[in-house]
Enzyme design. Structure first.
Site, PDB file in Angstrom:
ATOM      1  N   HIS A 305       0.781  -1.236   0.000  1.00  0.00           N
ATOM      2  CA  HIS A 305       0.000   0.000   0.000  1.00  0.00           C
ATOM      3  C   HIS A 305       0.818   1.295   0.000  1.00  0.00           C
ATOM      4  O   HIS A 305       0.269   2.374  -0.245  1.00  0.00           O
ATOM      5  CB  HIS A 305      -0.929   0.011   1.223  1.00  0.00           C
ATOM      6  CG  HIS A 305      -2.296   0.551   0.933  1.00  0.00           C
ATOM      7  ND1 HIS A 305      -2.521   1.636   0.109  1.00  0.00           N
ATOM      8  CD2 HIS A 305      -3.512   0.159   1.350  1.00  0.00           C
ATOM      9  CE1 HIS A 305      -3.816   1.880   0.042  1.00  0.00           C
ATOM     10  NE2 HIS A 305      -4.453   0.995   0.774  1.00  0.00           N
ATOM     11  N   TYR A 420     -13.960   5.310  10.084  1.00  0.00           N
ATOM     12  CA  TYR A 420     -13.089   5.802   9.015  1.00  0.00           C
ATOM     13  C   TYR A 420     -13.614   5.266   7.689  1.00  0.00           C
ATOM     14  O   TYR A 420     -13.847   4.066   7.550  1.00  0.00           O
ATOM     15  CB  TYR A 420     -11.671   5.286   9.280  1.00  0.00           C
ATOM     16  CG  TYR A 420     -10.608   5.656   8.264  1.00  0.00           C
ATOM     17  CD1 TYR A 420      -9.635   6.601   8.571  1.00  0.00           C
ATOM     18  CD2 TYR A 420     -10.549   5.036   7.016  1.00  0.00           C
ATOM     19  CE1 TYR A 420      -8.635   6.923   7.654  1.00  0.00           C
ATOM     20  CE2 TYR A 420      -9.551   5.348   6.098  1.00  0.00           C
ATOM     21  CZ  TYR A 420      -8.598   6.288   6.419  1.00  0.00           C
ATOM     22  OH  TYR A 420      -7.616   6.613   5.517  1.00  0.00           O
ATOM     23  N   SER A 422     -12.432   5.590   3.651  1.00  0.00           N
ATOM     24  CA  SER A 422     -11.387   6.110   2.774  1.00  0.00           C
ATOM     25  C   SER A 422     -12.000   6.801   1.560  1.00  0.00           C
ATOM     26  O   SER A 422     -12.982   6.337   0.995  1.00  0.00           O
ATOM     27  CB  SER A 422     -10.505   4.946   2.320  1.00  0.00           C
ATOM     28  OG  SER A 422      -9.492   5.411   1.481  1.00  0.00           O
ATOM     29  N   THR A 433      -5.280  10.108  -0.132  1.00  0.00           N
ATOM     30  CA  THR A 433      -6.637   9.866   0.365  1.00  0.00           C
ATOM     31  C   THR A 433      -6.988  10.900   1.424  1.00  0.00           C
ATOM     32  O   THR A 433      -6.109  11.564   1.978  1.00  0.00           O
ATOM     33  CB  THR A 433      -6.773   8.466   1.007  1.00  0.00           C
ATOM     34  OG1 THR A 433      -5.852   8.364   2.100  1.00  0.00           O
ATOM     35  CG2 THR A 433      -6.524   7.368  -0.003  1.00  0.00           C
TER      36      THR A 433
END
Length: 591
Positions: A305, A420, A422, A433
């Site tokens: 990532h 949360y 994204s 992001t």
């Protein structure tokens, strides 16, 4: 905590926030703006975000790498492992060539798709001088997305280093890395002129690998990529010193990694576990991405990532699914190239290991097994409605899904928690992001009304609350996508203060700031014709990792948890929440 204590804690946080806003925060913000203006080639978040990922010392497995699984090819005979793997490799090279030739059509973020996502607008914008094209896009709220991450898709690897890892890319390399039965192989998939090697040859080489009788190594090197980053960095230095530098370079520079698994997938849950983490040995988790193909043709992408976000990987996945299903280059019954000597073209990598390295691999496997044994994954499909029904009721499908998670958690655990979601900021140069914060006063009020006070509100009142939640969630989503969220801004201010050796303002040590960054509900959505399901592990030990998609007439969730949370019960509560929401939308009271 009683009411008075809560008010007292809130007032303390409020005072800290006001002090930060008018004092240190204001000063840091002014410095950040100057820094941003002096670095027009990038965004203010890009460097700090790379730093955050590359400096993290936790294993990339479960903590960072997500997966997205492919739908099966609609033609069942094309799901045979060798056929599907060959077609995916060929389509990946075709995508890479299109990308590197600068011919890949840019992604566009449409704030008003009715105006801008049309053939007419595309024709118009093509003829507008590039210096003015931004204005045409701005007029119809259509923003071409930043594609700077794409070059890291291929020939790239995250290399472990003590303290902070590095990203390595070698665009000149022409070979594929294949992992099967914990062994590692390489062969060229691009010729000297930069063209795709004949598909029949690629098929022949993969067939050779699939039938290779070499036993699995007792100490599979791939396990090391699941280790703590500092531990792996130290072991990698020893690996290089032991005469393995050339083999490691072949791994790092490979176009991408293809993992061929020898087992059939039993169900969605098995697919999720296999594609998210697997056995820890038939993977190289540091590669920018790996395509995993199981024996029955179930396939997925697992990606590292730090280099990029889901936007680039999803575009790649969509394109190769479309290409392999519409224009496959090999077919069932295709004869692999017979004149090709796969035994000399395919090179199985071997590594010299001493006792310390063998011990390191053994420990890495033990740590991996201990970590994944704690992970539970479950999935749910709600079949009583989806996007079409919600849009008819003028409700945001994403807002309703997020509201269902809030209701479910309240029903299961009796409280509202930090959540949360994204959101890509690729509408900006080098954007990454931003966080959408779905838990709000609107969702709290609505959740309590549905879960705890169902008999106290009329159907019309409940419908009005759903509308309020939808409107506010839409506002939060637009703000996040256009860079108006607060999470990355506060993160960048803290990063700036740390980089200058300043003492952090008390806002950053306030329990409220800690609570909002302890994301018990970590969520991410995607719907695509290519993707069956996606998933990731929770980001905190007492959290849920919620992958979800709102489809035309159904809603799917793929959720993970560790032992402190009950994922099965949570999904039952999500299903009940969606049932209640759709009941109210039908004009019926809650029973």
């Amino acid at each position: 905590m009683n009411g008075n204590e809560s008010v007292c804690v809130f007032r303390t946080t409020e005072k800290l926030a006001q002090d930060f806003q008018s004092g240190v925060g204001k000063q840091l913000h002014e410095e950040l703006v100057i820094q941003d203006k002096n670095n027009k080639h990038t965004s203010y978040i890009s460097g700090p975000w790379f730093d955050m990922y590359l400096s993290a010392r936790d294993s990339v497995v479960l903590n960072f790498n997500p997966f997205m699984s492919f739908n099966l090819d609609p033609k069942p005979e094309y799901n045979e492992q060798l056929v599907r793997a060959t077609n995916m490799v060929c389509s990946a090279v075709r995508f890479m060539k299109t990308l590197r030739a600068g011919l890949l059509e840019p992604e566009v973020f449409h704030l008003n798709p009715a105006k801008s996502d049309t053939d007419g607008f595309k024709r118009f914008i093509r003829w507008v001088p590039s210096a003015l094209s931004w204005y045409g896009a701005y007029m119809v709220n259509a923003y071409p997305l930043d594609m700077s991450q794409y070059f890291r898709l291929f020939n790239s690897t995250r290399v472990p280093k003590r303290g902070r890892d590095e990203l390595f890319t070698d665009q000149g390399a022409r070979h594929l890395l294949v992992m099967r039965n914990r062994n590692m192989y390489v062969f060229d998939i691009v010729d000297r002129d930069g063209n795709l090697v004949r598909p029949a040859e690629i098929q022949s080489h993969l067939k050779y690998i699939l039938s290779d009788p070499t036993p699995a190594p007792a100490f599979p090197l791939g396990a090391l990529t699941s280790e703590n980053r500092d531990v792996w960095a130290g072991l990698r230095e020893k690996l290089s010193a032991a005469g393995n530098a050339e083999s490691l370079h072949l791994v790092d520079s490979a176009v991408f990694c293809l993992c061929l698994d020898d087992e059939n997938m039993r169900d969605h849950i098995h697919i999720s576990h296999n594609m998210l983490h697997g056995d820890g040995c038939n993977r190289w988790y540091d590669k920018s991405f790996s395509v995993i193909v199981a024996k029955d043709g179930q396939a997925a992408i697992n990606f590292e990532h730090s280099w990029g976000d889901g936007v680039a990987v999803l575009r790649f996945q969509n394109e190769i699914f479309k290409d392999t299903t519409e224009q496959p280059l090999v077919h069932p019954g295709s004869v692999a190239a017979t004149a090709v000597d796969s035994a000399s073209a395919v090179h199985r990598l071997t590594f010299s290991l001493d006792g310390e390295l063998e011990d390191g691999i053994k420990k890495a496997k033990e740590n991996f097994d201990a970590a994944v044994s704690k992970l539970t994954i479950d999935a749910m499909e709600f079949k009583k409605g989806g996007k079409e029904r919600l849009k008819k009721n003028k409700l945001s499908p994403d807002a309703v899904a997020q509201l269902a998670f809030q209701m479910a958690f309240l029903r299961q655990y009796g409280q509202t928690v930090a959540t949360y979601e994204s959101c890509s900021t690729a509408a900006f140069k080098h954007g990454r992001t931003e966080t959408i914060r779905p838990a709000s006063l609107y969702t709290k009020r609505c959740s309590h009304a549905f879960v705890r006070e169902a008999g106290e509100h009329s159907v019309q009142q409940l419908q009005a609350m759903l509308g309020d939640c939808s409107k506010y969630h839409g506002q939060l989503t637009r703000e996040a996508a256009m860079g108006q969220g607060f999470d990355r801004h506060l993160f960048a201010l803290r990063y700036l203060a740390n980089s200058q050796g300043r003492t952090l303002h008390s806002l950053y040590s306030d329990p409220a700031y800690a609570a909002i960054n302890h994301n018990i509900l970590s969520t991410s959505t995607l719907t695509s014709p290519a993707v069956s399901l996606g998933g990731f592990a929770p980001v905190v030990p007492d959290g849920f990792g919620v992958g979800y998609g709102v489809h035309d007439d159904w809603i799917g969730c793929n959720v993970s948890s560790y032992p402190s949370r009950n994922v099965h019960e949570f999904l039952q509560c999500v299903h009940k929440s969606l049932e209640d929401i759709f009941t109210v939308l039908e004009g019926k009271p809650l029973s």
